[in-house]
Design a protein around this motif. Structure first.
Motif, PDB file in Angstrom:
ATOM      1  N   THR A 130      12.600   2.614 -17.453  1.00  0.00           N
ATOM      2  CA  THR A 130      12.422   1.726 -18.520  1.00  0.00           C
ATOM      3  C   THR A 130      11.486   0.601 -18.069  1.00  0.00           C
ATOM      4  O   THR A 130      10.416   0.075 -18.588  1.00  0.00           O
ATOM      5  N   THR A 131      11.472   0.325 -16.705  1.00  0.00           N
ATOM      6  CA  THR A 131      10.745  -0.531 -16.119  1.00  0.00           C
ATOM      7  C   THR A 131       9.133  -0.063 -15.922  1.00  0.00           C
ATOM      8  O   THR A 131       8.373  -0.860 -16.184  1.00  0.00           O
ATOM      9  N   LEU A 132       9.121   1.189 -15.605  1.00  0.00           N
ATOM     10  CA  LEU A 132       7.699   1.642 -15.577  1.00  0.00           C
ATOM     11  C   LEU A 132       7.148   1.722 -17.049  1.00  0.00           C
ATOM     12  O   LEU A 132       5.906   1.204 -17.179  1.00  0.00           O
ATOM     13  N   LYS A 133       7.876   1.871 -17.882  1.00  0.00           N
ATOM     14  CA  LYS A 133       7.349   1.761 -19.363  1.00  0.00           C
ATOM     15  C   LYS A 133       6.978   0.393 -20.006  1.00  0.00           C
ATOM     16  O   LYS A 133       6.018   0.233 -20.510  1.00  0.00           O
ATOM     17  N   ALA A 134       7.722  -0.447 -19.498  1.00  0.00           N
ATOM     18  CA  ALA A 134       7.486  -1.970 -19.889  1.00  0.00           C
ATOM     19  C   ALA A 134       6.040  -2.323 -19.153  1.00  0.00           C
ATOM     20  O   ALA A 134       5.595  -3.158 -19.620  1.00  0.00           O
ATOM     21  N   CYS A 135       5.869  -1.861 -17.945  1.00  0.00           N
ATOM     22  CA  CYS A 135       4.818  -2.229 -17.293  1.00  0.00           C
ATOM     23  C   CYS A 135       3.646  -1.644 -18.021  1.00  0.00           C
ATOM     24  O   CYS A 135       2.648  -2.170 -18.057  1.00  0.00           O
ATOM     25  N   TYR A 136       3.756  -0.599 -18.440  1.00  0.00           N
ATOM     26  CA  TYR A 136       2.582   0.084 -19.218  1.00  0.00           C
ATOM     27  C   TYR A 136       2.099  -0.926 -20.537  1.00  0.00           C
ATOM     28  O   TYR A 136       1.006  -1.015 -20.591  1.00  0.00           O
ATOM     29  N   TYR A 137       3.359  -1.194 -21.210  1.00  0.00           N
ATOM     30  CA  TYR A 137       2.931  -1.807 -22.313  1.00  0.00           C
ATOM     31  C   TYR A 137       2.478  -3.114 -22.170  1.00  0.00           C
ATOM     32  O   TYR A 137       1.663  -3.879 -22.682  1.00  0.00           O
TER      33      TYR A 137
ATOM     34  N   VAL B 181       1.844  -0.907 -10.031  1.00  0.00           N
ATOM     35  CA  VAL B 181       1.381  -0.055 -11.066  1.00  0.00           C
ATOM     36  C   VAL B 181      -0.060  -0.162 -11.297  1.00  0.00           C
ATOM     37  O   VAL B 181      -0.820   0.833 -11.347  1.00  0.00           O
ATOM     38  N   LEU B 182      -0.469  -1.432 -11.416  1.00  0.00           N
ATOM     39  CA  LEU B 182      -1.992  -1.711 -11.431  1.00  0.00           C
ATOM     40  C   LEU B 182      -2.782  -1.155 -10.364  1.00  0.00           C
ATOM     41  O   LEU B 182      -4.095  -0.480 -10.415  1.00  0.00           O
ATOM     42  N   ARG B 183      -2.286  -1.247  -9.002  1.00  0.00           N
ATOM     43  CA  ARG B 183      -3.016  -1.037  -7.867  1.00  0.00           C
ATOM     44  C   ARG B 183      -2.875   0.786  -7.750  1.00  0.00           C
ATOM     45  O   ARG B 183      -3.802   1.330  -7.379  1.00  0.00           O
ATOM     46  N   ALA B 184      -2.055   1.150  -8.260  1.00  0.00           N
ATOM     47  CA  ALA B 184      -1.832   2.938  -8.372  1.00  0.00           C
ATOM     48  C   ALA B 184      -3.004   3.519  -9.268  1.00  0.00           C
ATOM     49  O   ALA B 184      -3.214   4.554  -8.961  1.00  0.00           O
ATOM     50  N   ARG B 185      -3.591   2.901 -10.228  1.00  0.00           N
ATOM     51  CA  ARG B 185      -4.517   3.274 -11.123  1.00  0.00           C
ATOM     52  C   ARG B 185      -4.379   4.743 -11.529  1.00  0.00           C
ATOM     53  O   ARG B 185      -5.038   5.627 -11.517  1.00  0.00           O
ATOM     54  N   ILE B 186      -3.073   4.668 -12.288  1.00  0.00           N
ATOM     55  CA  ILE B 186      -2.652   6.093 -12.875  1.00  0.00           C
ATOM     56  C   ILE B 186      -3.413   6.169 -14.140  1.00  0.00           C
ATOM     57  O   ILE B 186      -3.218   5.774 -15.123  1.00  0.00           O
ATOM     58  N   ARG B 187      -4.235   7.449 -14.337  1.00  0.00           N
ATOM     59  CA  ARG B 187      -4.798   7.480 -15.461  1.00  0.00           C
ATOM     60  C   ARG B 187      -4.130   8.346 -16.582  1.00  0.00           C
ATOM     61  O   ARG B 187      -3.288   8.973 -16.319  1.00  0.00           O
ATOM     62  N   ASN B 188      -4.283   8.088 -17.872  1.00  0.00           N
ATOM     63  CA  ASN B 188      -3.266   8.602 -18.844  1.00  0.00           C
ATOM     64  C   ASN B 188      -1.773   8.178 -18.480  1.00  0.00           C
ATOM     65  O   ASN B 188      -0.825   9.043 -18.643  1.00  0.00           O
ATOM     66  N   LEU B 189      -1.587   6.968 -17.848  1.00  0.00           N
ATOM     67  CA  LEU B 189      -0.108   6.783 -17.944  1.00  0.00           C
ATOM     68  C   LEU B 189       0.684   6.734 -18.937  1.00  0.00           C
ATOM     69  O   LEU B 189       1.903   7.296 -19.084  1.00  0.00           O
ATOM     70  N   GLY B 190      -0.048   6.372 -20.080  1.00  0.00           N
ATOM     71  CA  GLY B 190       0.874   6.497 -21.600  1.00  0.00           C
ATOM     72  C   GLY B 190       1.390   7.997 -21.773  1.00  0.00           C
ATOM     73  O   GLY B 190       2.703   8.165 -22.205  1.00  0.00           O
TER      74      GLY B 190
ATOM     75  N   VAL C 286      10.057  10.468  -7.974  1.00  0.00           N
ATOM     76  CA  VAL C 286       8.837   9.468  -7.483  1.00  0.00           C
ATOM     77  C   VAL C 286       8.843   7.942  -7.534  1.00  0.00           C
ATOM     78  O   VAL C 286       8.660   7.319  -6.858  1.00  0.00           O
ATOM     79  N   ILE C 287       9.265   7.576  -8.923  1.00  0.00           N
ATOM     80  CA  ILE C 287       9.396   6.339  -9.236  1.00  0.00           C
ATOM     81  C   ILE C 287      10.385   5.410  -8.439  1.00  0.00           C
ATOM     82  O   ILE C 287      10.326   4.454  -8.061  1.00  0.00           O
ATOM     83  N   GLN C 288      11.583   6.268  -8.177  1.00  0.00           N
ATOM     84  CA  GLN C 288      12.726   5.786  -7.323  1.00  0.00           C
ATOM     85  C   GLN C 288      12.074   5.380  -5.839  1.00  0.00           C
ATOM     86  O   GLN C 288      12.365   4.458  -5.340  1.00  0.00           O
ATOM     87  N   LEU C 289      11.517   6.455  -5.440  1.00  0.00           N
ATOM     88  CA  LEU C 289      10.668   6.389  -3.975  1.00  0.00           C
ATOM     89  C   LEU C 289       9.827   5.116  -3.907  1.00  0.00           C
ATOM     90  O   LEU C 289       9.844   4.415  -2.945  1.00  0.00           O
TER      91      LEU C 289
ATOM     92  N   ALA D 244       0.972  -1.441  -0.043  1.00  0.00           N
ATOM     93  CA  ALA D 244       0.127  -0.003   0.096  1.00  0.00           C
ATOM     94  C   ALA D 244       0.810   1.138   0.146  1.00  0.00           C
ATOM     95  O   ALA D 244       0.646   2.180  -0.757  1.00  0.00           O
ATOM     96  N   SER D 245       1.927   1.241   0.659  1.00  0.00           N
ATOM     97  CA  SER D 245       2.761   2.431   0.848  1.00  0.00           C
ATOM     98  C   SER D 245       3.295   2.687  -0.527  1.00  0.00           C
ATOM     99  O   SER D 245       3.595   3.817  -1.027  1.00  0.00           O
ATOM    100  N   ALA D 246       3.917   1.769  -1.239  1.00  0.00           N
ATOM    101  CA  ALA D 246       4.301   1.930  -2.691  1.00  0.00           C
ATOM    102  C   ALA D 246       3.627   2.373  -3.541  1.00  0.00           C
ATOM    103  O   ALA D 246       3.757   3.204  -4.551  1.00  0.00           O
ATOM    104  N   THR D 247       2.344   1.791  -3.375  1.00  0.00           N
ATOM    105  CA  THR D 247       1.112   2.215  -4.196  1.00  0.00           C
ATOM    106  C   THR D 247       0.880   3.616  -4.182  1.00  0.00           C
ATOM    107  O   THR D 247       0.676   4.586  -5.272  1.00  0.00           O
ATOM    108  N   GLU D 248       0.874   4.323  -2.752  1.00  0.00           N
ATOM    109  CA  GLU D 248       0.463   5.670  -2.439  1.00  0.00           C
ATOM    110  C   GLU D 248       1.616   6.575  -3.076  1.00  0.00           C
ATOM    111  O   GLU D 248       1.395   7.677  -3.403  1.00  0.00           O
ATOM    112  N   THR D 249       2.862   5.819  -3.094  1.00  0.00           N
ATOM    113  CA  THR D 249       3.889   6.745  -3.471  1.00  0.00           C
ATOM    114  C   THR D 249       3.799   7.177  -4.948  1.00  0.00           C
ATOM    115  O   THR D 249       4.266   8.139  -5.617  1.00  0.00           O
ATOM    116  N   LEU D 250       3.659   6.048  -5.770  1.00  0.00           N
ATOM    117  CA  LEU D 250       3.646   5.942  -7.255  1.00  0.00           C
ATOM    118  C   LEU D 250       2.374   7.127  -7.640  1.00  0.00           C
ATOM    119  O   LEU D 250       2.498   7.508  -8.844  1.00  0.00           O
TER     120      LEU D 250
END
Length: 1765
Positions: free
Chosen positions: A1750-1757, A1717-1726, A1682-1685, A1656-1662
């Motif tokens: 690059t990891t975040l981008k891979a998760c999006y795809y 990333v899924l639990r963060a539910r970030i709209r318009n992540l692309g 933010v990604i690093q945190l 949950a803490s990582a989700t809130e940070t992202l």
């Protein structure tokens, strides 16, 4: 000089005021000689008195005979106040203690041995500080410091305010509560007044509260006694200054209502009976308006219903015209056998009878009576009429209705017949008082002209065109002359006045006036009623008479109202049209000789002189002053005292006194013992007490049957006068109502022992006793205070005398006309009016003089009242208003002296001499006496000058008296310093005004002798009231250089201008814009003066060095005086503020400039106005507009204004500015030479207009040239490209609201050449164009599915195309390269570095660089500091542009040149540079801040609205990168040592071991540590991106819309699963699953149904990565942080469940991060990913941040493709 003479049993005392004779027995000689010796030795004993130092000494006595010796009442403390009852008294001593003396029947145990003058301390008041005391007949009261009330004594009638007690032995608190508040709050009381059966209290809100019994309470009640204090509601809303109580009546001194309140419309109906106050009747040839309302309420009724009257009075029968006007009495006879008198009875008894009226004895004869009684052509009272048809009432019925209110029907019928018959009667002498009876004691306010105004308006609507009303202020003599022409004009006056007043004898005029005064009611009852002091008002109603013959005339001024009051209610206003003939005559506007509302600046500092006296209670003896003997249940204003400036009221048992600021005493009421100070009658109206001339009364006391007066004599030590009953020895306790055998005074007599008492400060009277409070002359201080107050009272009386006997008559000459006859007595002639004699200009100046004199007189009266009050109580220097607020006096004297000088300069006194001669005669002894002139045969004009300059002498008197007061104090004391300062101010002003008088007289004599000099030059037009002559060159002492041989040059120096006169012309040079410089004699040998004016420069030559010095000094002092009001410096400043109108300059001809000047040229801030309406407001330099300014140009065709606001240079618009055109267009940007040049934005039209559009871009010489963006709102198109001469020329891009996109070439404002066109469905055409949206030539048309045409195209895109060519459909098996025929956009658009070049060029120019990078660094920093300072000054001068304190501090820090702009850049210096850039870019006043603000504006203008097209994303990103590069170039110019893009700044070494001595052989050199890489994005994006983020991110969202929709659908689907299921689905190893998670601080085990709990803490940070929606401060580097945190939070949670060290592998990490990333539910992540990727700093792409991104981008795809796996 005082002198006593003796002759047998008679003694005479002579002083400057008359001779007083006293008879006494031989046994009294020795005692009187002793008294006289004491008086004569009083001066000699002053030194003994000085050493005693006693104040507040109390002396008491009874009567006025020479055997009376005042007794000293010994107390340990000074007495501050005394109050006397019938047989007792109350004393207030210093410290707030109260003593009683006399008889105390209410005391429970009275000490028998205590004598009548042995004061007894009221111990019940111990601990209370009393500030005021009062005594009634048999009770007393005290007011404490906190406003509390204590009462004691007789309480049978509730006068002590304590229920259930008949007597109150000791002071007891009485609660004065306001019942209207909840809870009731206590009213703070200022003072008390006590009568026989009632008490009054004056609250701090200046309202009156009453308790006790009787109608004297003024309360609306019939239940007595009133135990609790109640507010007198009839005085609510008025400012009561003082209250006084008689035995059975009450008085109140009330401040007059302010003008705005006094003009409130009065009610048209009676407040009691609800009947109309005014009626109007329309007759055939006239209109009758009557205010004959009668109300029976307000009269105290007995049990049988009859009105209570005075003893021996007959019931009044008659009609009353208004609540404040006299009652027309029916004429009764003492011998009439029945209640209904007859006409015969009355006339028979009146023949040969003597009528005493106001002191004048008039004898009536039988012929007079018959003449008055038999003339059928007169109405009642002798008013001219035309027989019975002019009866004052419309018919008999109206008369009957009025009479029914007074008596029964039979009496009404008798009286109605008598009235309608038109008979005139002579009233008996004993019924003269009844002629002024008033049955309405204040139920309604006094009728004024404002109430009649509303009636006239209603009459106008009712009568239509037959009514016209004209208002005119007529004097009393004019009105009487009109109403009583011929014989028998007034009943009671023998015969008539032939020819009216002007032709009759003075005795007849006075007799006629006084006979009229006897009939006046409370609104007019005074034998010395002055002329009108109000403004005469005129009101014209619409609609004249159709025949032009008949009119109604109402008199609205106070003078006219006095006449209306003298008529009874039966005399309605029926005026013939002959009065209208005077309406067209010229008249002088009436000037109020009493300042309306007083002096505003005086405020509450000085006592008010605009006061009224209100009375109520019993009136058997006429003590109410309303002209009758009727009681009044409620307060009613005594109108005849409203203009008398009453400052103090006192009430005896049955008489009343009013003391005015002019030291006069008015008295009325019982005069059985001569206590009124006169023996005239009637005594029911206020009359002046008869005192010798020069006696000025300043304090009064009223006892049971006597009056005590404290006055000024021929010296400043006060004297005492006594008027009333003589108290014999041994008979002091005789009843007050038994006067047989008692002697009394005929008029006030001087008490011979008064000089022995010292300096009396106050007097009190009560019962038969008198009390005087006196002070010993301590160090001469008391004598000096008395001298100051006496001098001020004397001065005010002198000013009032001049106002009444000189100024008012002269002003009345402007309104009144007199008819005189020639020596033959046949041919009349009319004297010319004052306005004709003086002329319009001098008439206005005379009115100004009158106003100034009135203000000075009023201020003096207020000051004299203040000094008198100071003598009564404080006697302190700090209470002198003339010291604490000297500016009020200085300004008033200065203003008055200026008005007198102006009138003198214009020859006003010379012109006034002729009309004054007609009025004062050839021997104006009155003027000589008032002007204190002893010269003989002095011209009348000089006498008037001396008279009106007389008040200036009093300033020396102020100085002398203040200096005399100062000698009573030590030099080091504060009081001494105040007195010295005050003395210096008044003496300095006296000298200053003396010089002003000499200047005025010098100027007057110059103009008087002027006509013989050069009349042809037209210089007489320069004669102005405020203009004074300083010197002139008629003796040829000054000439013009290079003038002709026969030329005549005459120079005249005034206090405001230098005049150069020649034969027939002259020119005026205002001194405020005149500069004079001496020319050195060594160079030229001439005594020259160089004179500089705004449009001319010339040289004056003097005949000698002395003459040169004289003119130079005179001109410079005159210039300095004209600028600052005092010419004290040798040279006026070269820079000054002034106004000037140009007459020569072609550009500025007839324009007026007002502002700062420097050496003859406008320089600094100012305003220029042209005659055609142009106005420039701003800064000037060397006579031209230069700097920031505001310019308004009127447009005559559109009737609107062009408005420019911005910078100027050398008289032209140059720099940044805004221009609002009259056509509606608005331009904001750069100007050069009055043209739009540089970067700017032009808004044309509005959203509702026919062609609204916006252009922002580059201008050259008022035309669009260069790069710009044009938004055509009407067509929904936006063009972004190059321009040439207002036309699209070169490459550009067009987008439309329908999704069309074009980029390519433009020519002559058309799409012409190669271009690319894309539609919303991705259909693309690339080829040739010839017109807008028209294809013409070779090209390729590619469909959305990949099919394409290749060939020649013609036609408009939206209407159909003709194609000649080939169609291609790609094969499914073709390679991807063949399929991808997508056109790369941006190739045919304007390159990013070419955009907004003008914006950057302006920034470089602000730094002082002609081209980018070409300039001096130091000069750039100086320009920045100068720009910031100038901008701060401009914002400070404009209140609407005020800056916040934070902004001011920021600007202040930026004005200093930073030290880090030179020298090697370290990390510390780099941080300082970064912080400086943040502050600089935050304020638009800094060049960099202005650049940032402009770039944000143009970026939003480009990519917002229609520009929000997804195909513009690449250009938008490239444009930002171009901004960064060019701004970074500017930054490196300011900080030249900053490394280039990609350069490194080494980290400083912090290890002390690194600082070892380099000489050590075994020391090994370590490699340098890596530092920070300098990049424009890292340095500038934090300040640039926040403003650009909204439009930029919108483009990303539009571009990534499809991908983000797929991603979001998958996120929503996968998030439906619980945590354990989702972890298993994503392939997260079981060892990384959390076993327990913290919930509200407690560990909770993860079960299969747990959701959104793991990581949950990582989700809130992202989730913080998407906060850009609410805050635009996140740059790509912030998002990477933010990604690093987020990774750190994941690692922390995993390691808490695993033991030992743990290192991530990408195979293990990716599924866990994918879950977060899924639990963060970030709209318009692309869109977020693309933005970070495009704007990320290149130096971090291959580091740790790059891997995480690059990891975040891979998760999006991966999420997009989860649905297929």
């Amino acid at each position: 000089m005082k002198k006593w003479t003796w002759s047998g049993d008679r003694a005479e005392f002579r002083n400057g005021f008359g001779v007083f004779q006293v008879e006494f027995h031989q046994s009294m000689h020795q005692h009187c000689h002793g008294q006289i010796s004491v008086m004569e030795s009083q001066r000699k004993s002053s030194g003994e008195e000085d050493s005693s130092g006693e104040r507040g000494l109390l002396h008491t006595w009874k009567g006025y005979s020479y055997s009376v010796t005042p007794e000293r009442v010994l107390l340990s403390r000074p007495v501050l106040q005394a109050a006397l009852g019938t047989r007792h008294g109350v004393l207030l001593v210093e410290g707030g203690q109260v003593y009683s003396f006399g008889e105390f029947p209410w005391k429970q145990s009275q000490v028998s041995e205590v004598g009548p003058l042995k004061p007894v301390l009221e111990s019940a008041l111990s601990g209370q500080r009393v500030v005021a005391v009062a005594a009634g007949s048999f009770h007393s009261g005290a007011v404490t410091e906190d406003g509390g009330v204590h009462m004691w004594g007789e309480n049978s009638f509730g006068q002590c305010g304590l229920s259930s007690l008949t007597v109150v032995p000791n002071p007891t608190p009485v609660a004065v509560l306001d019942p209207d508040t909840s809870p009731p709050h206590t009213i703070r009381v200022l003072e008390l007044a006590c009568g026989e059966q009632h008490s009054l209290a004056l609250s701090a809100q200046h309202e009156v509260w009453a308790w006790g019994s009787g109608c004297q309470l003024g309360l609306v009640t019939t239940i007595f006694p009133v135990w609790k204090p109640q507010k007198v509601e009839h005085l609510a809303g008025r400012h009561v200054l003082q209250v006084a109580c008689g035995a059975f009546h009450s008085l109140a001194l009330v401040r007059c209502q302010p003008p705005q309140e006094a003009r409130r419309p009065l009610p048209d109906k009676c407040g009691q009976c609800n009947q109309l106050l005014y009626t109007m009747t329309d007759k055939e040839d006239h209109v009758i308006i009557s205010d004959g309302h009668y109300c029976h309420l307000g009269v105290e009724l007995l049990a049988d219903g009859e009105a209570r009257l005075g003893p021996g009075r007959s019931p009044p029968l008659g009609l009353q015209s208004s609540p404040s006007e006299p009652l027309l009495s029916s004429h009764t006879s003492a011998s009439a056998p029945g209640p209904y008198p007859t006409i015969t009875d009355h006339t028979d008894n009146e023949r040969g009878r003597t009528v005493a009226q106001n002191g004048e004895v008039l004898t009536t004869t039988d012929s007079d009576i018959s003449a008055a009684g038999t003339d059928s052509d007169r109405t009642v009272g002798g008013v001219g009429g035309a027989g019975s048809q002019n009866s004052p009432y419309p018919d008999d019925q109206a008369v009957k209705e009025y009479l029914k209110k007074l008596s029964d029907t039979s009496l009404a019928e008798e009286t109605a017949k008598m009235t309608i018959a038109g008979a005139s009667f002579q009233p008996p002498a004993d019924s003269l008082d009844l002629l002024t009876s008033d049955l309405i004691p204040g139920v309604m306010p006094v009728t004024t002209s404002s109430a009649l105004n509303s009636l006239v308006s209603s009459c106008a609507s009712a009568v239509g065109e037959r009514v016209v009303s004209t208002y005119e202020a007529l004097s009393l003599k004019k009105m009487i002359n009109y109403y009583y022409p011929g014989v028998g004009g007034v009943a009671g006056v023998p015969g008539g006045v032939p020819g009216g007043f002007p032709g009759g004898r003075a005795e007849e005029r006075v007799g006629l006036e006084e006979s009229m005064q006897g009939k006046k009611s409370c609104s007019t009852g005074d034998i010395r009623e002055e002329e009108d002091e109000g403004l005469s008002r005129r009101l014209s109603l619409p609609g004249l008479l159709s025949q032009g013959r008949y009119a109604v005339r109402l008199l609205s001024s106070t003078s006219a109202h006095r006449l209306l009051s003298s008529l009874t209610s039966s005399y309605t206003l029926m005026l013939s049209p002959r009065l209208m003939r005077r309406a067209s005559r010229p008249r002088v506007r009436a000037v109020p000789l009493t300042p309306v509302g007083g002096l505003p600046e005086a405020g509450e500092l000085l006592p008010s002189l605009q006061t009224e006296v209100w009375s109520w209670g019993r009136g058997e003896e006429g003590q109410l002053g309303h002209g009758d003997n009727l009681p009044r249940l409620q307060p009613l204003c005594i109108k005849c005292l409203s203009s008398k400036e009453v400052v103090l009221v006192a009430a005896g048992a049955h008489h009343s006194l009013a003391l005015t600021a002019q030291s006069q005493v008015f008295s009325w009421g019982s005069n059985s013992s001569g206590q009124l100070g006169h023996m005239g009658c009637p005594t029911t109206i206020p009359r002046l007490a008869k005192l010798s001339e020069g006696i000025r009364v300043w304090d009064v006391g009223a006892g049971a049957q006597h009056t005590l007066l404290l006055a000024d004599g021929d010296c400043y030590q006060p004297i005492l006068y006594y008027s009333g009953q003589q108290v014999r020895d041994g008979a002091q306790d005789a009843p007050q109502d038994q006067t047989e055998g008692y002697s009394y005074t005929q008029q006030p007599v001087l008490l011979p022992f008064c000089m022995n008492l010292g300096y009396v400060s106050a007097v009190f009277a009560g019962g038969q006793s008198c009390v005087a409070l006196a002070d010993r002359n301590v160090m001469g201080f008391i004598a000096s205070l008395h001298e100051l107050a006496a001098a001020e009272r004397k001065f005010y009386c002198k000013l009032s005398s001049v106002k009444n006997h000189v100024l008012r008559p002269l002003l009345d000459l402007g309104e009144n006309y007199r008819c005189r006859y020639s020596s033959a007595g046949q041919r009349p002639w009319v004297r010319e009016s004052l306005s004709t004699a003086l002329g319009p200009a001098s008439t206005v100046l005379l009115q100004s003089l009158a106003r100034g004199y009135s203000r000075l007189c009023h201020l003096t009266g207020q000051h004299s009242a203040s000094l008198t009050a100071n003598l009564r109580r404080r006697r302190e220097v700090k209470s002198l208003v003339m010291l604490e607020h000297a500016s009020i006096f200085l300004d008033t004297y200065t203003e008055y002296c200026c008005s007198v000088g102006n009138f003198l300069v214009m020859g006003g006194f010379q012109a006034l001499a002729k009309p004054s001669l007609d009025f004062f005669g050839k021997c104006p002894e009155l003027l000589q006496r008032l002007a204190e002139s002893s010269e003989e045969n002095i011209p009348l004009s000089d006498l008037l000058v001396a008279l009106f300059y007389l008040p200036m002498r009093h300033l020396h008197e102020y100085g002398r008296l203040l200096l005399k007061l100062g000698t009573c104090f030590q030099v080091s004391s504060v009081d001494y310093q105040k007195l010295q300062d005050g003395c210096s101010k008044f003496e300095a002003l006296a000298l200053h005004l003396k010089r002003r008088r000499k200047e005025a007289e010098y100027t007057y004599h110059f103009w008087k002798s002027f006509p013989g000099k050069m009349t042809v030059s037209g210089l007489d037009s320069l004669r102005k009231p405020r203009r004074r002559l300083i010197c002139e060159s008629s003796n040829k002492a000054l000439t013009l250089q290079n003038s002709g041989r026969f030329s005549v040059n005459w120079f005249i120096l005034f206090n405001d201008a230098l005049v150069h006169a020649q034969f027939s012309t002259h020119h005026v040079f205002p001194l405020a814009t005149l500069w004079v410089e001496p020319i050195l004699e060594e160079n030229t040998g001439l005594y020259g003066l160089k004179v500089i004016s705004p449009e001319e420069t010339f040289t004056l030559l003097a005949c000698s060095s002395m003459e040169k010095a004289k003119w130079l000094r005179s001109i410079n002092q005159a210039v300095d005086q004209a600028m600052r009001g005092a010419g004290q410096r040798a040279e006026p400043p070269i820079s000054r503020t002034a106004s000037y109108t140009f007459y020569k300059d072609s550009r500025l001809k007839e324009a007026t400039y007002e502002g700062h000047w420097l050496a003859g040229k406008p320089d600094g801030r100012g305003m220029m106005k042209w005659l055609d309406g142009r106005i420039y407001t701003g800064t000037f330099k060397n006579g031209l507009e230069d700097g920031f300014g505001d310019y308004v140009i009127p447009s005559k065709t559109l009737n609107l204004n062009d408005h420019y606001q911005g910078h100027w240079k050398e008289g032209k618009m140059h720099g940044i500015g805004t221009y609002k055109y009259a056509t509606g267009e608005f331009y904001e940007g750069s100007f050069q030479d009055n043209m739009r040049h540089g970067h700017g934005m032009l808004r044309s039209g509005t959203l509702n207009s026919s062609s609204p559009s916006v252009f922002i871009g580059q201008w050259v010489h008022d035309k669009k040239t260069g790069y710009g963006v044009f938004d055509d709102i009407t067509r929904g198109e936006k063009y972004m490209g190059m321009w040439q001469d207002d036309q699209r020329q070169g490459t550009g891009v067009i987008v439309t609201q329908f999704g069309l996109y074009y980029e390519g070439a433009f020519n002559n404002n058309k799409m012409q050449g190669t271009g690319v066109l894309l539609s919303e469905d991705n259909t693309t055409y690339e080829g040739e164009f010839s017109e807008d949206w028209t294809l013409n030539g070779k090209g390729v048309l590619t469909m959305a599915n990949g099919d394409y045409f290749e060939g020649s195209f013609t036609g408009e895109w939206s209407s159909g195309l003709k194609v000649t060519g080939s169609f291609f459909k790609p094969n499914l098996y073709d390679s991807d390269g063949d399929k991808g025929r997508a056109v790369k956009l941006g190739r045919l658009a304007v390159r990013p570095e070419e955009k907004w070049r003008a914006v950057f060029e302006e920034c470089w120019m602000r730094l002082g660089c002609e081209a980018p990078g070409q300039g001096e660094n130091q000069r750039a920093w100086e320009n920045i500091a100068e720009a910031l300072t100038t901008s701060r000054r401009q914002h400070g001068d404009s209140p609407e542009m005020n800056l916040s304190q934070t902004h001011n501090r920021t600007l202040g820090s930026l004005e200093f040149i930073p030290q880090q702009h030179v020298g090697p850049v370290t990390m510390e210096k780099y941080d300082r540079i970064r912080h400086y850039l943040i502050k600089a870019c935050d304020t638009p006043l800094h060049p960099l801040g202005r650049l940032m603000e402009t770039l944000v504006a143009v970026y939003r203008m480009t990519y917002v609205g229609v520009g929000a097209n997804r195909r513009l994303l690449l250009q938008a990103v490239n444009e930002i990168m171009s901004y960064l590069a060019r701004i970074f170039q500017l930054v490196r110019f300011l900080f030249p040592d900053l490394p280039e893009e990609g350069g490194a700044i080494p980290e400083p070494s912090s290890d002390p071991q690194d600082k070892k001595d380099s000489n050590c052989a075994d020391t090994q050199l370590e490699s340098p540590k890596p530092g920070r890489v300098v990049s424009s994005s890292a340095l500038l994006l934090p300040v640039l991106l926040p403003g650009l983020y909204p439009p930029l991110f919108t483009l990303y969202v539009l571009e990534k819309e499809r991908e983000d929709d797929v991603y979001w659908e998958c996120v929503l689907r996968l998030n439906k699963q619980p945590d354990m299921a989702l972890l298993a689905f994503l392939g997260v190893q079981h060892k990384f699953w959390p076993v327990s998670v913290p919930v509200l601080g407690e560990k909770t085990e993860v079960v299969s149904s747990t959701k959104d709990a793991c990581f949950a803490s990582a989700t809130e940070t992202l989730q913080q990565i998407r906060q850009f929606v609410f805050s635009t401060t996140f740059t790509p580097s912030d998002k990477l942080q933010v990604i690093q945190l987020t990774f750190e939070e994941i690692t922390k949670e995993v390691m808490s469940s695993l033991e030992g060290n743990f290192l991530w592998s990408m195979d293990d990490l990716f599924p866990v991060f994918l879950y977060v990333v899924l639990r963060a539910r970030i709209r318009n992540l692309g869109s977020e990913v693309s933005l970070i990727e495009d704007l990320m700093d290149p130096c971090v792409q291959h580091g740790e941040h790059g891997i995480m991104f690059t990891t975040l981008k891979a998760c999006y795809y991966q999420i997009q493709h989860e649905k297929t796996t």
